[in-house]
Enzyme design. Structure first.
Site, PDB file in Angstrom:
ATOM      1  N   ASP A  34       0.834  -1.207   0.000  1.00  0.00           N
ATOM      2  CA  ASP A  34       0.000   0.000   0.000  1.00  0.00           C
ATOM      3  C   ASP A  34       0.872   1.261   0.000  1.00  0.00           C
ATOM      4  O   ASP A  34       0.544   2.254  -0.642  1.00  0.00           O
ATOM      5  CB  ASP A  34      -0.903   0.019   1.243  1.00  0.00           C
ATOM      6  CG  ASP A  34      -1.904  -1.121   1.209  1.00  0.00           C
ATOM      7  OD1 ASP A  34      -2.754  -1.202   2.119  1.00  0.00           O
ATOM      8  OD2 ASP A  34      -1.841  -1.920   0.241  1.00  0.00           O
ATOM      9  N   ALA A  35       2.012   1.193   0.702  1.00  0.00           N
ATOM     10  CA  ALA A  35       2.874   2.389   0.823  1.00  0.00           C
ATOM     11  C   ALA A  35       3.344   2.853  -0.554  1.00  0.00           C
ATOM     12  O   ALA A  35       3.409   4.057  -0.836  1.00  0.00           O
ATOM     13  CB  ALA A  35       4.064   2.071   1.705  1.00  0.00           C
ATOM     14  N   TYR A  37       1.702   2.378  -3.385  1.00  0.00           N
ATOM     15  CA  TYR A  37       0.542   2.976  -4.056  1.00  0.00           C
ATOM     16  C   TYR A  37       0.374   4.420  -3.549  1.00  0.00           C
ATOM     17  O   TYR A  37       0.257   5.364  -4.332  1.00  0.00           O
ATOM     18  CB  TYR A  37      -0.719   2.153  -3.744  1.00  0.00           C
ATOM     19  CG  TYR A  37      -1.980   2.685  -4.385  1.00  0.00           C
ATOM     20  CD1 TYR A  37      -2.785   3.605  -3.721  1.00  0.00           C
ATOM     21  CD2 TYR A  37      -2.340   2.300  -5.674  1.00  0.00           C
ATOM     22  CE1 TYR A  37      -3.913   4.112  -4.310  1.00  0.00           C
ATOM     23  CE2 TYR A  37      -3.478   2.816  -6.272  1.00  0.00           C
ATOM     24  CZ  TYR A  37      -4.267   3.714  -5.586  1.00  0.00           C
ATOM     25  OH  TYR A  37      -5.388   4.237  -6.191  1.00  0.00           O
ATOM     26  N   ASP A  38       0.433   4.576  -2.230  1.00  0.00           N
ATOM     27  CA  ASP A  38       0.220   5.910  -1.640  1.00  0.00           C
ATOM     28  C   ASP A  38       1.296   6.887  -2.120  1.00  0.00           C
ATOM     29  O   ASP A  38       1.006   8.049  -2.452  1.00  0.00           O
ATOM     30  CB  ASP A  38       0.250   5.825  -0.107  1.00  0.00           C
ATOM     31  CG  ASP A  38      -0.892   4.960   0.424  1.00  0.00           C
ATOM     32  OD1 ASP A  38      -0.804   4.486   1.578  1.00  0.00           O
ATOM     33  OD2 ASP A  38      -1.856   4.725  -0.344  1.00  0.00           O
ATOM     34  N   LEU A  84     -36.907  -9.511 -13.310  1.00  0.00           N
ATOM     35  CA  LEU A  84     -36.866 -10.958 -13.527  1.00  0.00           C
ATOM     36  C   LEU A  84     -38.120 -11.598 -12.950  1.00  0.00           C
ATOM     37  O   LEU A  84     -38.598 -11.187 -11.889  1.00  0.00           O
ATOM     38  CB  LEU A  84     -35.648 -11.553 -12.805  1.00  0.00           C
ATOM     39  CG  LEU A  84     -34.299 -11.300 -13.449  1.00  0.00           C
ATOM     40  CD1 LEU A  84     -33.186 -11.466 -12.421  1.00  0.00           C
ATOM     41  CD2 LEU A  84     -34.087 -12.238 -14.610  1.00  0.00           C
ATOM     42  N   GLU A 113     -25.947 -17.565 -12.173  1.00  0.00           N
ATOM     43  CA  GLU A 113     -25.168 -16.521 -11.497  1.00  0.00           C
ATOM     44  C   GLU A 113     -25.749 -16.264 -10.114  1.00  0.00           C
ATOM     45  O   GLU A 113     -26.977 -16.331  -9.946  1.00  0.00           O
ATOM     46  CB  GLU A 113     -25.235 -15.204 -12.293  1.00  0.00           C
ATOM     47  CG  GLU A 113     -24.671 -15.284 -13.687  1.00  0.00           C
ATOM     48  CD  GLU A 113     -25.023 -14.039 -14.511  1.00  0.00           C
ATOM     49  OE1 GLU A 113     -25.318 -12.988 -13.926  1.00  0.00           O
ATOM     50  OE2 GLU A 113     -25.010 -14.140 -15.743  1.00  0.00           O
ATOM     51  N   LYS A 115     -27.341 -14.146  -7.423  1.00  0.00           N
ATOM     52  CA  LYS A 115     -28.157 -12.934  -7.581  1.00  0.00           C
ATOM     53  C   LYS A 115     -27.750 -11.949  -6.477  1.00  0.00           C
ATOM     54  O   LYS A 115     -28.185 -12.050  -5.335  1.00  0.00           O
ATOM     55  CB  LYS A 115     -29.643 -13.254  -7.485  1.00  0.00           C
ATOM     56  CG  LYS A 115     -30.528 -12.052  -7.831  1.00  0.00           C
ATOM     57  CD  LYS A 115     -32.003 -12.440  -7.968  1.00  0.00           C
ATOM     58  CE  LYS A 115     -32.856 -11.247  -8.366  1.00  0.00           C
ATOM     59  NZ  LYS A 115     -32.843 -10.133  -7.372  1.00  0.00           N
ATOM     60  N   LYS A 286     -30.029 -18.060 -16.705  1.00  0.00           N
ATOM     61  CA  LYS A 286     -30.211 -17.461 -18.029  1.00  0.00           C
ATOM     62  C   LYS A 286     -29.945 -18.500 -19.101  1.00  0.00           C
ATOM     63  O   LYS A 286     -29.011 -19.310 -18.974  1.00  0.00           O
ATOM     64  CB  LYS A 286     -29.227 -16.296 -18.239  1.00  0.00           C
ATOM     65  CG  LYS A 286     -29.369 -15.186 -17.217  1.00  0.00           C
ATOM     66  CD  LYS A 286     -28.256 -14.156 -17.325  1.00  0.00           C
ATOM     67  CE  LYS A 286     -28.408 -13.113 -16.245  1.00  0.00           C
ATOM     68  NZ  LYS A 286     -27.314 -12.111 -16.249  1.00  0.00           N
ATOM     69  N   LYS A 310     -35.460 -17.524  -5.944  1.00  0.00           N
ATOM     70  CA  LYS A 310     -35.335 -16.717  -4.727  1.00  0.00           C
ATOM     71  C   LYS A 310     -35.071 -17.600  -3.517  1.00  0.00           C
ATOM     72  O   LYS A 310     -35.757 -18.608  -3.318  1.00  0.00           O
ATOM     73  CB  LYS A 310     -36.637 -15.935  -4.504  1.00  0.00           C
ATOM     74  CG  LYS A 310     -37.030 -15.023  -5.646  1.00  0.00           C
ATOM     75  CD  LYS A 310     -36.127 -13.824  -5.761  1.00  0.00           C
ATOM     76  CE  LYS A 310     -36.507 -12.789  -4.719  1.00  0.00           C
ATOM     77  NZ  LYS A 310     -35.819 -11.501  -4.902  1.00  0.00           N
TER      78      LYS A 310
HETATM   79  N1  0OW Z   1     -28.749  -9.100  -9.203  1.00  0.00           N
HETATM   80  C1  0OW Z   1     -28.036  -9.847 -10.046  1.00  0.00           C
HETATM   81  O1  0OW Z   1     -27.020 -10.433  -9.672  1.00  0.00           O
HETATM   82  C2  0OW Z   1     -28.479  -9.965 -11.478  1.00  0.00           C
HETATM   83  C3  0OW Z   1     -27.788 -10.804 -12.388  1.00  0.00           C
HETATM   84  N2  0OW Z   1     -26.722 -11.544 -11.992  1.00  0.00           N
HETATM   85  N3  0OW Z   1     -28.193 -10.874 -13.673  1.00  0.00           N
HETATM   86  C4  0OW Z   1     -29.247 -10.136 -14.101  1.00  0.00           C
HETATM   87  O2  0OW Z   1     -29.598 -10.242 -15.398  1.00  0.00           O
HETATM   88  C5  0OW Z   1     -30.532  -9.302 -15.987  1.00  0.00           C
HETATM   89  C6  0OW Z   1     -30.499  -9.504 -17.473  1.00  0.00           C
HETATM   90  C7  0OW Z   1     -31.890  -9.633 -17.960  1.00  0.00           C
HETATM   91  C8  0OW Z   1     -32.814  -9.463 -16.816  1.00  0.00           C
HETATM   92  C9  0OW Z   1     -31.962  -9.495 -15.552  1.00  0.00           C
HETATM   93  N4  0OW Z   1     -29.944  -9.325 -13.288  1.00  0.00           N
HETATM   94  C10 0OW Z   1     -29.584  -9.237 -11.980  1.00  0.00           C
HETATM   95  O3  0OW Z   1     -30.306  -8.429 -11.165  1.00  0.00           O
HETATM   96  C11 0OW Z   1     -31.539  -7.907 -11.687  1.00  0.00           C
HETATM   97  C12 0OW Z   1     -31.367  -6.556 -12.306  1.00  0.00           C
HETATM   98  C13 0OW Z   1     -32.698  -5.850 -12.164  1.00  0.00           C
HETATM   99  C14 0OW Z   1     -33.503  -6.635 -11.176  1.00  0.00           C
HETATM  100  C15 0OW Z   1     -32.570  -7.689 -10.609  1.00  0.00           C
HETATM  101  O4  0OW Z   1     -31.917  -7.171  -9.481  1.00  0.00           O
END
Ligand code: 0OW
Length: 326
Positions: A34-35, A37-38, A84, A113, A115, A286, A310
């Protein structure tokens, strides 16, 4: 040192400091202490004081902007930022897969992914420079929070791709930052934030970028909106490309060939979730192939090619974590 030499040295320091920043905040693997960088930040600040005309918006000294804004401007999303549909169990995911199979002939593979439970944002880059950041808002109209998003250290101010590209992701507050912020607020008799999502949203809605800069926000990027070239054929290729460009993408994403594999991934992360140092409220699933996404299209407000699985609310775990840390 004359102006010419100063310009040369400022350019060198800018590249060096942006690299150090990337290693520290994106790779979590700094190559210098860090030093150092600073010390280099000190050197570039001095040179910019001596030669103000040499200050560029890409300089690492410009991450935290100047004056507070009076208000946020509105931003129109030319490509809507959709919400979504939800799934609450394995059967809902199987139904999602069945519906998807009806909409396309070719076999379907998925990308899962985490969320991230933060604030959906859009980052616009032109000629390799970050030019505008916005909240999702209602999906078509958001707020311009460029000066606040610039303060997120893991967000690059410049990228090597010089075409117009709009990158999307979730800004969030890591657990440690959240607990520390609430401790400060309670010490100052201020109302603590109920959860990291509210804390991130509240921080990004501050008109003074210096406040956002102090909130240790972070960001994971997960998609693109407007993009001049759109040459990639799958979502997984996009995630890989975003990482190559220097964006922070969540490392836990996974390509799944069947919905049963998706269900395994969801079950794994439902258990693993408490070990993350940021809040997630589920898994986003997705369809990977972009042509199939186009074939499946959208309902009124959300894609037919994506769904949010969810998890049950995490209040209990957050409270337990607070007890354990107090
Ligand atoms: N919150 C997330 O990690 C996330 C994600 N990993 N990927 C997407 O893909 C989009 C693409 C098409 C519709 C949703 N959306 C996410 O969050 C959405 C954004 C809007 C409402 C949700 O929080």
């Amino acid at each position: 040192m004359n102006k010419q030499e100063a310009q040369q040295r400022i350019a060198e320091l800018t590249d060096l400091l942006n690299q150090y920043n990337y290693e520290y905040h994106v790779l979590d693997n700094p190559s210098v202490p860090d030093a150092e960088y600073d010390q280099k930040m000190q050197e570039i600040r001095k040179l910019e004081e001596q030669f103000p005309a040499l200050v560029t918006s890409e300089s690492p000294t410009q991450r935290v902007g100047g004056e507070p804004l009076d208000a946020f401007q509105k931003v129109q999303h030319n490509v809507p930022m959709l919400s979504l549909g939800n799934a609450f169990g394995a059967e809902d995911l199987r139904d999602f897969a069945r519906r998807a199979r009806q909409g396309t002939d070719a076999p379907i593979s998925y990308v899962c992914e985490l969320k991230i439970d933060g604030l959906a944002v859009s980052l616009l880059y032109e000629n390799g420079r970050f030019v505008r950041g916005a909240t999702r808002g209602d999906g078509t109209t958001g707020e311009d929070i460029t000066s606040n998003l610039r303060t997120i250290r893991s967000m690059p101010l410049t990228i090597k791709d010089t075409e117009t590209i709009e990158v999307r992701g979730e800004a969030f507050m890591p657990h440690q930052s959240f607990l520390k912020l609430n401790e400060q607020r309670e010490n100052n008799d201020a109302e603590p934030f109920a959860n990291p999502r509210n804390a991130a949203a509240g921080s990004l809605r501050q008109l003074d970028p210096k406040i956002a800069a102090g909130r240790n926000l972070d960001i994971f990027l997960y998609g693109v909106g407007e993009w001049e070239s759109q040459t990639l054929s799958s979502h997984s290729e996009r995630l890989t490309y975003l990482k190559e460009l220097g964006f922070k993408t969540n490392p836990e994403w996974k390509k799944c060939e069947t919905i049963e594999e998706v269900i395994e991934y969801v079950e794994y992360w439902e258990n693993e979730r408490p070990n993350l140092n940021y809040e997630i409220d589920g898994i986003v699933v997705k369809v990977d192939n972009l042509d199939q996404q186009d074939e499946l299209g959208f309902t009124a407000k959300s894609p037919r090619w994506a769904i949010a699985y969810k998890f049950p609310a995490e209040e209990v775990i957050t409270i337990l974590r607070e007890i354990e840390l107090s």
